[in-house]
Scaffold this motif. Structure first.
Motif, PDB file in Angstrom:
ATOM      1  N   VAL A  59      14.840   6.464  -3.217  1.00  0.00           N
ATOM      2  CA  VAL A  59      13.547   5.829  -2.950  1.00  0.00           C
ATOM      3  C   VAL A  59      13.783   4.338  -2.736  1.00  0.00           C
ATOM      4  O   VAL A  59      14.399   3.672  -3.571  1.00  0.00           O
ATOM      5  N   GLU A  60      13.302   3.833  -1.618  1.00  0.00           N
ATOM      6  CA  GLU A  60      13.367   2.397  -1.319  1.00  0.00           C
ATOM      7  C   GLU A  60      11.958   1.915  -0.997  1.00  0.00           C
ATOM      8  O   GLU A  60      11.229   2.587  -0.255  1.00  0.00           O
ATOM      9  N   MET A  61      11.586   0.774  -1.542  1.00  0.00           N
ATOM     10  CA  MET A  61      10.262   0.221  -1.252  1.00  0.00           C
ATOM     11  C   MET A  61      10.325  -1.294  -1.169  1.00  0.00           C
ATOM     12  O   MET A  61      11.080  -1.944  -1.895  1.00  0.00           O
ATOM     13  N   SER A  62       9.536  -1.827  -0.255  1.00  0.00           N
ATOM     14  CA  SER A  62       9.404  -3.277  -0.130  1.00  0.00           C
ATOM     15  C   SER A  62       7.929  -3.591   0.074  1.00  0.00           C
ATOM     16  O   SER A  62       7.195  -2.806   0.665  1.00  0.00           O
ATOM     17  N   ALA A  63       7.508  -4.734  -0.431  1.00  0.00           N
ATOM     18  CA  ALA A  63       6.087  -5.101  -0.364  1.00  0.00           C
ATOM     19  C   ALA A  63       5.932  -6.549   0.072  1.00  0.00           C
ATOM     20  O   ALA A  63       6.743  -7.408  -0.286  1.00  0.00           O
ATOM     21  N   ILE A  64       4.895  -6.788   0.866  1.00  0.00           N
ATOM     22  CA  ILE A  64       4.534  -8.129   1.290  1.00  0.00           C
ATOM     23  C   ILE A  64       3.035  -8.322   1.093  1.00  0.00           C
ATOM     24  O   ILE A  64       2.329  -7.398   0.676  1.00  0.00           O
ATOM     25  N   ASN A  65       2.540  -9.509   1.417  1.00  0.00           N
ATOM     26  CA  ASN A  65       1.133  -9.832   1.191  1.00  0.00           C
ATOM     27  C   ASN A  65       0.205  -8.973   2.047  1.00  0.00           C
ATOM     28  O   ASN A  65       0.491  -8.691   3.203  1.00  0.00           O
ATOM     29  N   HIS A  66      -0.910  -8.599   1.470  1.00  0.00           N
ATOM     30  CA  HIS A  66      -1.957  -7.892   2.201  1.00  0.00           C
ATOM     31  C   HIS A  66      -3.239  -7.987   1.391  1.00  0.00           C
ATOM     32  O   HIS A  66      -3.199  -8.060   0.156  1.00  0.00           O
ATOM     33  N   ARG A  67      -4.357  -7.984   2.091  1.00  0.00           N
ATOM     34  CA  ARG A  67      -5.639  -8.136   1.411  1.00  0.00           C
ATOM     35  C   ARG A  67      -5.929  -6.969   0.474  1.00  0.00           C
ATOM     36  O   ARG A  67      -6.518  -7.135  -0.582  1.00  0.00           O
ATOM     37  N   TYR A  68      -5.521  -5.769   0.888  1.00  0.00           N
ATOM     38  CA  TYR A  68      -5.736  -4.573   0.074  1.00  0.00           C
ATOM     39  C   TYR A  68      -4.395  -3.884  -0.160  1.00  0.00           C
ATOM     40  O   TYR A  68      -3.348  -4.389   0.238  1.00  0.00           O
ATOM     41  N   LEU A  69      -4.429  -2.718  -0.798  1.00  0.00           N
ATOM     42  CA  LEU A  69      -3.216  -1.925  -0.967  1.00  0.00           C
ATOM     43  C   LEU A  69      -3.057  -1.020   0.248  1.00  0.00           C
ATOM     44  O   LEU A  69      -3.891  -0.156   0.519  1.00  0.00           O
ATOM     45  N   ASP A  70      -1.978  -1.227   0.990  1.00  0.00           N
ATOM     46  CA  ASP A  70      -1.699  -0.452   2.194  1.00  0.00           C
ATOM     47  C   ASP A  70      -0.311   0.160   2.042  1.00  0.00           C
ATOM     48  O   ASP A  70       0.694  -0.549   2.056  1.00  0.00           O
ATOM     49  N   ILE A  71      -0.259   1.495   1.861  1.00  0.00           N
ATOM     50  CA  ILE A  71       1.001   2.186   1.614  1.00  0.00           C
ATOM     51  C   ILE A  71       1.432   2.931   2.877  1.00  0.00           C
ATOM     52  O   ILE A  71       0.711   3.785   3.380  1.00  0.00           O
TER      53      ILE A  71
END
Length: 292
Positions: A22-34
């Motif tokens: 499992v690999e995950m990366s996250a950046i800025n966003h107004r809501y949760l967008d998966i």
């Protein structure tokens, strides 16, 4: 604790002849967008995966990649096309009989026939697969959150340092605002005196003009609200959970008060302070955009 919205997490688990990454990366966003990418055989787990993520992540654009490699026998179906097999056997026999040659057909010959045997992957034991996937997903999430927390604490420290600068500018504006009226009165009296050297002017008229000016350029209420907003800003930074939206709204209010002071002050020095104030507010607002 303050969390940033950017981060990265990875986990690889191998058990029961299956390897799940499992690999995950996250950046800025107004809501949760998966955004998920995974084998079709795991697609029926998508809703369960989303529920696990939503328990720990409130905001941000999250890209999730799941890889699954299995050697477990229950994950594989071997399908033999009996019609093709039967057709080839009958064909070999007919050729041997027709041309009177030895029929030396072996199993190895049949194994070379295209589409005779098909290997299909199955989802396998759903409970086992989901258990392994959950372990990998939660471990990757924890790694992501560690990075988010570390960056969040750095953002918090930076914002708190900048609020000290805001407080100094607010105090400078407050101190200057008390002198503006007196300065205006002196300038008004000096101008009248230069224009009307030998004409007496009713002090009451001058006082009325000064009162009108003082009322027009008074910024006491705006300064009081600004101070209150700064206190609230510091308080929110001590809260747990997703506070980014609250902070973003609060920064809009702070900027609005600064604009009002700038438009009412009618004083060059205060205007300079307001420009500096708005510059610092914009810097904080940029940082707030990174907070979950």
């Amino acid at each position: 604790m303050i969390y940033s919205m950017t981060g990265y997490g990875r986990c690889e688990i191998e058990e029961n002849q299956r390897k799940v990454t499992v690999e995950m990366s996250a950046i800025n966003h107004r809501y949760l967008d998966i955004n998920m990418r995974m084998p079709k055989l795991l697609a029926h787990f998508e809703e369960d995966i989303r529920k696990i993520i939503k328990k720990k992540v409130a905001r941000g654009k999250l890209d999730l990649n799941i890889y699954c490699y299995s050697m477990a026998t229950e994950d594989i179906d071997i399908i033999v096309n009996e019609n093709i097999c039967k057709g080839y056997i009958e064909g070999f026999s007919k050729i041997a009989e027709t041309f009177n040659i030895e029929n030396d057909m072996k199993l190895s010959h049949l194994m070379q026939v295209n589409d005779l045997i098909t290997i299909q992957k199955k989802s396998g034991d759903n409970d086992e697969v989901m258990a392994t996937l959950t372990k990998a997903l939660e471990t990757a999430l924890d790694e992501l959150l560690v990075m988010r927390l570390r960056e969040g604490e750095a953002l918090k420290a930076d914002i708190l340092q900048k609020t000290e600068g805001l407080n100094k500018l607010i105090e400078a504006i407050s101190s200057r605002s008390y002198l503006v009226v007196d300065e205006y009165k002196r300038k008004l009296e000096a101008r009248i005196a230069s224009l009307l050297e030998n004409v007496s002017v009713d002090p009451g008229r001058i006082a009325a003009e000064v009162v009108l000016f003082a009322d027009k350029c008074a910024v006491d209420e705006e300064l009081t609200r600004l101070k209150s907003h700064i206190v609230q800003l510091v308080s929110i930074l001590e809260e747990d959970g997703a506070v980014g939206r609250k902070l973003d709204f609060l920064m809009q209010e702070i900027n609005r008060e600064a604009n009002t002071i700038g438009s009412k002050a009618n004083d060059y020095t205060i205007t300079k302070y307001v420009v500096s104030l708005k510059t610092e507010v914009e810097k904080i607002r940029e940082q707030v955009q990174n907070i979950e």
